[in-house]
Design a protein around this motif. Structure first.
Motif, PDB file in Angstrom:
ATOM      1  N   GLU A  97       0.804  -1.277  -0.159  1.00 52.61           N
ATOM      2  CA  GLU A  97       0.011   0.035   0.063  1.00 52.61           C
ATOM      3  C   GLU A  97       0.797   1.290  -0.158  1.00 52.61           C
ATOM      4  N   ILE A  98       2.108   1.122   0.697  1.00 54.28           N
ATOM      5  CA  ILE A  98       2.928   2.365   0.855  1.00 54.28           C
ATOM      6  C   ILE A  98       3.435   2.795  -0.546  1.00 54.28           C
ATOM      7  N   GLU A  99       3.843   1.625  -1.303  1.00 49.37           N
ATOM      8  CA  GLU A  99       4.445   1.851  -2.630  1.00 49.37           C
ATOM      9  C   GLU A  99       3.377   2.352  -3.543  1.00 49.37           C
ATOM     10  N   ARG A 100       2.303   1.702  -3.555  1.00 52.58           N
ATOM     11  CA  ARG A 100       1.071   2.240  -4.224  1.00 52.58           C
ATOM     12  C   ARG A 100       0.762   3.844  -4.125  1.00 52.58           C
ATOM     13  N   GLY A 101       0.586   3.863  -2.533  1.00 50.74           N
ATOM     14  CA  GLY A 101       0.340   5.200  -2.226  1.00 50.74           C
ATOM     15  C   GLY A 101       1.488   6.224  -2.632  1.00 50.74           C
ATOM     16  N   ARG A 102       2.968   5.831  -2.792  1.00 52.76           N
ATOM     17  CA  ARG A 102       3.911   6.802  -3.171  1.00 52.76           C
ATOM     18  C   ARG A 102       3.702   6.842  -4.988  1.00 52.76           C
ATOM     19  N   ALA A 103       3.429   6.033  -5.588  1.00 52.72           N
ATOM     20  CA  ALA A 103       3.334   5.864  -6.848  1.00 52.72           C
ATOM     21  C   ALA A 103       1.993   6.869  -7.332  1.00 52.72           C
ATOM     22  N   LEU A 104       0.991   6.706  -6.569  1.00 57.19           N
ATOM     23  CA  LEU A 104      -0.165   7.563  -6.806  1.00 57.19           C
ATOM     24  C   LEU A 104      -0.101   8.955  -6.488  1.00 57.19           C
ATOM     25  N   ASP A 105       0.669   9.114  -5.479  1.00 61.25           N
ATOM     26  CA  ASP A 105       1.243  10.546  -5.066  1.00 61.25           C
ATOM     27  C   ASP A 105       1.990  11.404  -6.123  1.00 61.25           C
ATOM     28  N   ARG A 106       2.910  10.472  -6.636  1.00 61.06           N
ATOM     29  CA  ARG A 106       3.900  11.179  -7.489  1.00 61.06           C
ATOM     30  C   ARG A 106       2.848  11.481  -8.618  1.00 61.06           C
ATOM     31  N   MET A 107       1.864  10.460  -9.292  1.00 66.47           N
ATOM     32  CA  MET A 107       1.467  10.726 -10.318  1.00 66.47           C
ATOM     33  C   MET A 107       0.053  12.004 -10.407  1.00 66.47           C
ATOM     34  N   THR A 108      -0.687  12.061  -9.169  1.00 65.41           N
ATOM     35  CA  THR A 108      -1.403  12.845  -9.107  1.00 65.41           C
ATOM     36  C   THR A 108      -1.218  14.309  -8.180  1.00 65.41           C
ATOM     37  N   LYS A 109      -0.710  13.741  -7.097  1.00 62.12           N
ATOM     38  CA  LYS A 109      -0.568  14.882  -6.009  1.00 62.12           C
ATOM     39  C   LYS A 109      -1.904  15.508  -5.827  1.00 62.12           C
ATOM     40  N   SER A 110      -2.880  14.728  -5.614  1.00 57.94           N
ATOM     41  CA  SER A 110      -4.102  15.346  -5.560  1.00 57.94           C
ATOM     42  C   SER A 110      -4.913  14.775  -4.309  1.00 57.94           C
ATOM     43  N   ARG A 111      -6.220  15.353  -3.945  1.00 67.33           N
ATOM     44  CA  ARG A 111      -6.823  15.005  -2.712  1.00 67.33           C
ATOM     45  C   ARG A 111      -7.371  13.467  -2.801  1.00 67.33           C
ATOM     46  N   HIS A 112      -7.432  13.137  -3.988  1.00 60.44           N
ATOM     47  CA  HIS A 112      -8.145  11.815  -4.486  1.00 60.44           C
ATOM     48  C   HIS A 112      -7.438  10.627  -3.531  1.00 60.44           C
ATOM     49  N   TYR A 113      -6.038  10.980  -3.369  1.00 63.55           N
ATOM     50  CA  TYR A 113      -5.218   9.981  -2.631  1.00 63.55           C
ATOM     51  C   TYR A 113      -5.929   9.734  -1.340  1.00 63.55           C
ATOM     52  N   GLY A 114      -6.161  10.934  -0.421  1.00 65.27           N
ATOM     53  CA  GLY A 114      -6.830  10.655   0.681  1.00 65.27           C
ATOM     54  C   GLY A 114      -8.242   9.993   0.830  1.00 65.27           C
ATOM     55  N   GLU A 115      -8.916  10.162  -0.142  1.00 63.99           N
ATOM     56  CA  GLU A 115     -10.306   9.685  -0.238  1.00 63.99           C
ATOM     57  C   GLU A 115     -10.193   8.254  -0.500  1.00 63.99           C
ATOM     58  N   GLU A 116      -9.067   7.818  -1.349  1.00 62.69           N
ATOM     59  CA  GLU A 116      -9.010   6.575  -1.746  1.00 62.69           C
ATOM     60  C   GLU A 116      -8.564   5.786  -0.440  1.00 62.69           C
TER      61      GLU A 116
END
Ligand code: ZN
Length: 142
Positions: A97-116
């Motif tokens: 999940e951490i790796e996924r979160g980091r990848a997602l964070d790099r891609m979007t840097k958006s609030r969607h991350y927190g919602e997910e």
């Protein structure tokens, strides 16, 4: 170590040399916040305020931060929400999940991350899916 269930806030210009436990320091002037990790491990957490980072909500009595605080770079890997003076604890992050979160964070840097991540907390089935993914990664070397 004991997990905090509540916190107070302090509006400051600059952060003190030593952050007190259970206090969320907010510097509007420098668009930054600071607190000690709510798990009690003592790590200092800085959550900057910007459209791409965190949003602060001050309702006149309490301060909330959005999205959640994910301390995956610390040994404790704490993950929690700071909402209206209360600490809402999430499940601990797995490495996947951490790796996924980091990848997602790099891609979007958006609030969607927190919602997910909050969806993952509320729907245990999502964690089961994550487990299958981990097993597949283990079998096939991801
Ligand atoms: Zn911690």
């Amino acid at each position: 170590m004991s997990r905090a269930e509540t916190y107070t806030h302090a509006f400051v210009r600059s952060f003190p040399d030593r952050l007190e436990e259970g206090v969320l320091y907010v510097s509007v002037e420098f668009c930054n916040t600071a607190h000690r990790c709510m798990c009690g491990c003592g790590q200092e957490v800085y959550a900057p305020l910007s459209p791409r980072d965190w949003t602060m909500i001050f309702d006149g009595e309490t301060v909330s931060l959005d999205p959640s605080i994910g301390n995956w770079s610390f040994p404790c890997r704490s993950h929690y929400w700071l909402v209206r003076g209360g600490v809402s604890w999430a499940l601990q992050w797995s490495s996947a999940e951490i790796e996924r979160g980091r990848a997602l964070d790099r891609m979007t840097k958006s609030r969607h991350y927190g919602e997910e991540t909050s969806d993952t907390r509320d729907h245990p089935a999502a964690n089961a899916k994550g487990l299958v993914a981990r097993i597949l990664t283990w079998l096939f070397g991801g």
